[in-house]
Scaffold this active site. Structure first.
Site, PDB file in Angstrom:
ATOM      1  N   GLY A 138      62.221  82.282 -32.020  1.00  0.00           N
ATOM      2  CA  GLY A 138      60.230  81.557 -32.149  1.00  0.00           C
ATOM      3  C   GLY A 138      59.808  82.174 -32.730  1.00  0.00           C
ATOM      4  O   GLY A 138      59.908  83.843 -32.321  1.00  0.00           O
ATOM      5  N   LEU A 139      58.454  82.237 -33.876  1.00  0.00           N
ATOM      6  CA  LEU A 139      58.096  83.191 -34.395  1.00  0.00           C
ATOM      7  C   LEU A 139      56.575  82.597 -33.710  1.00  0.00           C
ATOM      8  O   LEU A 139      55.967  81.026 -34.084  1.00  0.00           O
ATOM      9  CB  LEU A 139      57.780  83.030 -35.812  1.00  0.00           C
ATOM     10  N   SER A 140      55.612  83.413 -33.055  1.00  0.00           N
ATOM     11  CA  SER A 140      54.710  83.011 -32.353  1.00  0.00           C
ATOM     12  C   SER A 140      53.608  83.539 -32.833  1.00  0.00           C
ATOM     13  O   SER A 140      52.245  82.768 -32.646  1.00  0.00           O
ATOM     14  CB  SER A 140      54.445  83.260 -30.305  1.00  0.00           C
TER      15      SER A 140
ATOM     16  N   GLU B 223      87.307 108.397 -30.114  1.00  0.00           N
ATOM     17  CA  GLU B 223      88.289 107.680 -29.064  1.00  0.00           C
ATOM     18  C   GLU B 223      88.388 105.814 -29.068  1.00  0.00           C
ATOM     19  O   GLU B 223      87.785 105.446 -29.311  1.00  0.00           O
ATOM     20  CB  GLU B 223      87.054 107.617 -27.976  1.00  0.00           C
TER      21      GLU B 223
ATOM     22  N   SER C 179      80.767 107.645 -27.596  1.00  0.00           N
ATOM     23  CA  SER C 179      79.232 108.163 -27.372  1.00  0.00           C
ATOM     24  C   SER C 179      78.462 107.251 -27.473  1.00  0.00           C
ATOM     25  O   SER C 179      77.929 107.599 -28.501  1.00  0.00           O
ATOM     26  CB  SER C 179      79.290 109.759 -27.001  1.00  0.00           C
TER      27      SER C 179
ATOM     28  N   LYS D 273      93.183 111.650 -21.606  1.00  0.00           N
ATOM     29  CA  LYS D 273      92.060 112.007 -21.248  1.00  0.00           C
ATOM     30  C   LYS D 273      91.780 112.830 -19.614  1.00  0.00           C
ATOM     31  O   LYS D 273      92.876 111.595 -18.608  1.00  0.00           O
ATOM     32  CB  LYS D 273      90.575 111.405 -20.716  1.00  0.00           C
TER      33      LYS D 273
ATOM     34  N   CYS E 208      86.122 113.257 -25.119  1.00  0.00           N
ATOM     35  CA  CYS E 208      84.980 112.816 -24.823  1.00  0.00           C
ATOM     36  C   CYS E 208      84.637 113.171 -23.388  1.00  0.00           C
ATOM     37  O   CYS E 208      83.565 114.781 -23.628  1.00  0.00           O
ATOM     38  CB  CYS E 208      84.793 111.170 -25.260  1.00  0.00           C
TER      39      CYS E 208
ATOM     40  N   THR F  42      62.844  86.789 -27.494  1.00  0.00           N
ATOM     41  CA  THR F  42      62.404  88.259 -28.630  1.00  0.00           C
ATOM     42  C   THR F  42      61.452  88.752 -26.720  1.00  0.00           C
ATOM     43  O   THR F  42      60.275  89.452 -27.094  1.00  0.00           O
ATOM     44  CB  THR F  42      60.848  87.654 -28.550  1.00  0.00           C
TER      45      THR F  42
ATOM     46  N   SER G  65      57.722  88.559 -30.726  1.00  0.00           N
ATOM     47  CA  SER G  65      58.648  88.286 -32.248  1.00  0.00           C
ATOM     48  C   SER G  65      58.713  89.011 -33.652  1.00  0.00           C
ATOM     49  O   SER G  65      59.328  88.810 -35.050  1.00  0.00           O
ATOM     50  CB  SER G  65      58.311  86.211 -31.981  1.00  0.00           C
TER      51      SER G  65
END
Length: 582
Positions: free
Chosen positions: A328-330, A44, A198, A135, A171, A429, A335
């Site tokens: 950021g990695l806590s 589609e 879809s 359609k 569809c 995150t 994260s």
């Protein structure tokens, strides 16, 4: 009966890239021709991408789409593909049945979209637009606003290919009782070909296969279903194209979340009427040795969700011109999962993690961030924020929640500065549970260009993390997520000894309540009657309703649920309505 080799092109177009999408069609047409196909179908709105939203209302875009479909037909003929018919979704608009005459100069009828755009399928053969289909049923629920953008069709389209009559549908026409599908049996078609856009939803089970089997039986013929694959803003399309016999047997099925050309050999009845049929080729194909169609296994629930998240992030980054991401990695689970998804989507070398410890950050949080980087191979740097926070506090004395939120905002500003300097896309995150009750800081942990787990409840974050590690162990690889990130109690670490449970109920309890309220739209009385604690219902509903302004400012993120925040659940920010107390 006669033979017909059908090719379904499960591909990933980009909205607005008419030239690039046409190139995909040409490439797949060459592949289909080499495979000996007699008919090729694309999804589609293939030429324009899907959904095009308000682009559908722009006259220049309407004209460009019509011109692109004409040019595509001509190019296919030039490249020696003119004898191989194909069905391609495109944006048609007001004009003759093919949509290719000059637009009328009169005003648009009241209540009809400007230019009367149509969600259409083009039949290209021998260099020309041999036929088209519009359609009939326009979905206007959930993520779909097609009644805003398109006018419906009402005519049946049947084309004859190698002596087989092929009826077309798009569809939603398949999902609605009656209409085009009901007419297929009367038309005597040997194949019902449905092109689709879809989107994926978790816990959808196998409703498409069941629907296709039911409609094939109603139509009295084989049904072929070709679907989009790939990400488009918050939507992700999973493909899962299939071909079903009128008995319900699955004759062929494509893999989920992968681009592919699915070919299948069919035994179909020869046409027996010329009433309203567009004849492309009346003579049956010469007999050949037919092969068995391939049937890909469906993924389990966790694999589906994870695949959707990876593809959604990969396409958002790729289609919007980014090469890399930063987050950021806590040391926490959210994260860590986002980092694992990013590494799987883009490769470790394109993922940049930043540890942003404050004076409240635990040693294990810093260590878990380092362990994540070691396990995945992503880049990691440390930028302590204590001095930056203190600089703010020296100029603007803050205490309590304001001081806690300041730390989050310093982290957000730092990530955005790195993004601005180095060109990475910032990933937020936060998860759906936090987003629901407003457990996030605007301009802090809510900053970013994309939020991969925005639609993933906290309990599912844990489940997906365990699943990803188990997959790695099965493949004899290093599990990407540190076990301690999974096992430890979640905390924002914005105050001494802080835990999420200081402000929120246990996540399994919260998620069950949110599922009933957000996904199932149950009211307060129904929630209490369903077994939820009365005081908790009142508190969670107050938090959820009051956080609408925060959600409105949150980055987009991959939709995996039946009712995500944003595209599905749309509520006013300014509202004094509150659920009556149960």
């Amino acid at each position: 009966m006669t033979q017909l080799r059908l090719a379904l092109a499960q591909v990933d177009p980009t909205v607005g890239d008419l030239a690039g999408n046409a190139e995909i069609v040409v490439q797949r047409m060459h592949e289909a021709a080499a495979a000996g196909a007699h008919l090729v179908a694309f999804p589609e709105m293939m030429l324009t991408g899907y959904p095009v939203e308000d682009l559908a209302l722009r006259p220049a875009f309407q004209r460009a789409s019509r011109q692109a479909v004409v040019a595509l037909g001509q190019r296919l003929a030039v490249e020696g593909l003119g004898e191989l018919p194909c069905v391609v979704g495109f944006l048609d608009s007001r004009g003759d049945p093919a949509g290719l005459v000059t637009e009328r100069g009169d005003l648009d009828p009241l209540g009809r979209p400007r230019g009367e755009p149509r969600n259409a399928a083009a039949v290209l053969h021998r260099g020309v637009l041999a036929g088209s289909y519009t359609k009939h049923h326009l979905p206007n629920y959930g993520v779909f606003d097609e009644a805003r953008y398109f006018v419906p069709g009402s005519e049946r389209t049947v084309v004859r290919v190698r002596g087989v009559d092929v009826a077309l549908a798009i569809c939603e026409d398949l999902w609605q009782d009656g209409g085009p599908v009901a007419e297929v049996r009367a038309a005597g078609a040997g194949l019902l070909l449905v092109i689709n856009g879809s989107p994926y939803e978790r816990n959808k089970d196998d409703v498409r296969r069941e629907l296709c089997a039911r409609r094939a039986a109603e139509a009295g013929c084989v049904l072929a279903y070709v679907n989009l694959v790939g990400g488009q803003d918050e939507l992700v399309f999973d493909g899962d194209s299939l071909v079903v016999a009128q008995t319900g047997e699955v004759l062929a099925r494509a893999a989920q979340f992968e681009q592919t050309l699915l070919t299948v050999d069919l035994e179909l009845p020869l046409s027996h009427t010329d009433d309203g049929v567009v004849v492309l080729s009346a003579d049956p194909a010469p007999a050949y040795d037919a092969g068995a169609g391939s049937v890909a296994e469906r993924l389990d629930d966790d694999a589906e969700v994870y695949g959707a998240l990876v593809l959604g992030l990969r396409d958002y980054v790729r289609k919007n011109g980014f090469a890399s991401v930063v987050l950021g990695l806590s040391g926490g689970i959210d994260s860590a999962l986002v980092a694992a998804i990013a590494v799987d989507a883009l490769g470790a070398d394109q993922v940049y993690g930043v540890s942003l410890p404050s004076r409240y950050s635990s040693q294990h949080s810093k260590g878990d961030a380092q362990e994540l980087a070691r396990r995945t191979g992503l880049h990691l740097r440390t930028v302590p924020i204590a001095a930056m926070v203190q600089a703010y506090l020296s100029a603007l004395p803050l205490t309590g929640l304001a001081e806690e939120n300041l730390q989050a905002r310093v982290r957000g500003t730092t990530l955005m500065a790195i993004s601005n300097q180095e060109g990475h896309l910032v990933l937020a995150t936060g998860n759906k549970s936090e987003l629901a009750v407003g457990y996030s800081t605007i301009y802090g942990d809510a900053v970013g260009g994309f939020a991969p787990i925005k639609d993933v409840p906290k309990t599912a974050v844990w489940a997906l993390s365990r699943w990803r590690n188990q997959q790695a162990e099965r493949d004899e690889q290093t599990p990407p997520i540190p076990p301690n990130s999974i096992d430890k109690a979640p905390s924002a670490e914005l105050a001494p000894g802080q835990l999420d449970t200081d402000s929120l109920p246990d996540y399994p309890i919260l998620d069950a309540l949110l599922d009933d309220y957000v996904e199932k739209d149950r009211g307060a009385a129904q929630l209490v009657a369903g077994g939820h604690d009365r005081a908790l219902v009142e508190r969670v509903l107050m938090l959820t309703d009051g956080a609408e302004y925060k959600r409105r400012q949150y980055p987009p993120g991959t939709k995996i649920s039946a009712r995500n925040f944003g595209r599905d659940r749309r509520l006013p920010i300014t509202s004094r309505w509150r659920e009556p107390s149960p």
